[in-house]
Design an enzyme around this catalytic site. Sequence first.
Site, PDB file in Angstrom:
ATOM      1  N   CYS A  19       0.881  -1.144   0.042  1.00  0.00           N
ATOM      2  CA  CYS A  19      -0.250  -0.142  -0.033  1.00  0.00           C
ATOM      3  C   CYS A  19       0.694   1.316   0.169  1.00  0.00           C
ATOM      4  CB  CYS A  19      -1.042  -0.123   1.203  1.00  0.00           C
ATOM      5  SG  CYS A  19      -2.371   1.144   0.940  1.00  0.00           S
ATOM      6  N   HIS A  76      -3.631  -5.039   0.224  1.00  0.00           N
ATOM      7  CA  HIS A  76      -3.048  -5.666   1.500  1.00  0.00           C
ATOM      8  C   HIS A  76      -3.254  -7.121   1.544  1.00  0.00           C
ATOM      9  CE1 HIS A  76      -2.545  -2.040   3.916  1.00  0.00           C
ATOM     10  NE2 HIS A  76      -3.449  -1.354   3.199  1.00  0.00           N
ATOM     11  N   GLU A 119      -1.799  -9.022   3.365  1.00  0.00           N
ATOM     12  CA  GLU A 119      -1.499  -9.822   4.669  1.00  0.00           C
ATOM     13  C   GLU A 119      -3.027 -10.168   5.263  1.00  0.00           C
ATOM     14  OE1 GLU A 119      -1.113  -6.577   4.190  1.00  0.00           O
ATOM     15  OE2 GLU A 119      -2.058  -5.428   5.697  1.00  0.00           O
TER      16      GLU A 119
END
Length: 229
Positions: A103, A206, A208
């Site tokens: 990001c 994102h 994760e």
Amino acid sequence: MRPTILLTPDAEDGRYVLKAPYARAVADAGGLPLIAPYDAPVDALLAVAAGLVVTGGAFDIDPAAYGEARTEKCGPVKEERTRFERALLEAALARDLPVLGICGGMQLLAVVRGGTLHQDIAAEIPGAGPHEQRTPRHEPAHPIRVEPGSRLARAVGGARAAVNSTHHQAVKAQGRGLVVTARAEDGLIEAIEDPSARFCVGVQWHPELLGESAPWNRSLFAQLVEAAR
Ligand code: MN
């Protein structure tokens, strides 16, 4: 032995803050996640690091960093954080340390290579799709087209995927030595990488948060850790 992967934290109210999914994704991939405080000298941090994740946050990079005047829609900046992350990222790149920018971390990667950003997608690109999803962030929100032969394509295992999206800025010019490896359907840059590096990848989404709903995202962390071994 687990390779040590540095993660850059946010700073809020006198505390360093790292969202747990970043550390969890690195640990699940076999790395040793360590938070890098801004107080530590960059050289000392990199002496113990095998890889780096530059994380995102609810702030923007000062447009002066890419030679543009600030517009009305540009958000708040975090001067100390950006100064630290920039120094750490530049030193990591100079050592060809494996790097994943997520990001805002991807946007910083573009900027340190001389690239530029859209300060506000909606204001600068009429007709751009929505990039600030209102659905849960652990669910994909828009499709991307992936460049064949890239590290990202290896992770995705194909030419199309879907990602989450929580950004009001985006990379406008990707900068020296970087290639665009994914775009949204409106043409916005969603991923970049340096094909000459051991591992140097930036993603606008994102990964994760997507390990459960889109498991290919785990492969990005796996490639980072593998390159760091
Ligand atoms: Mn997006």
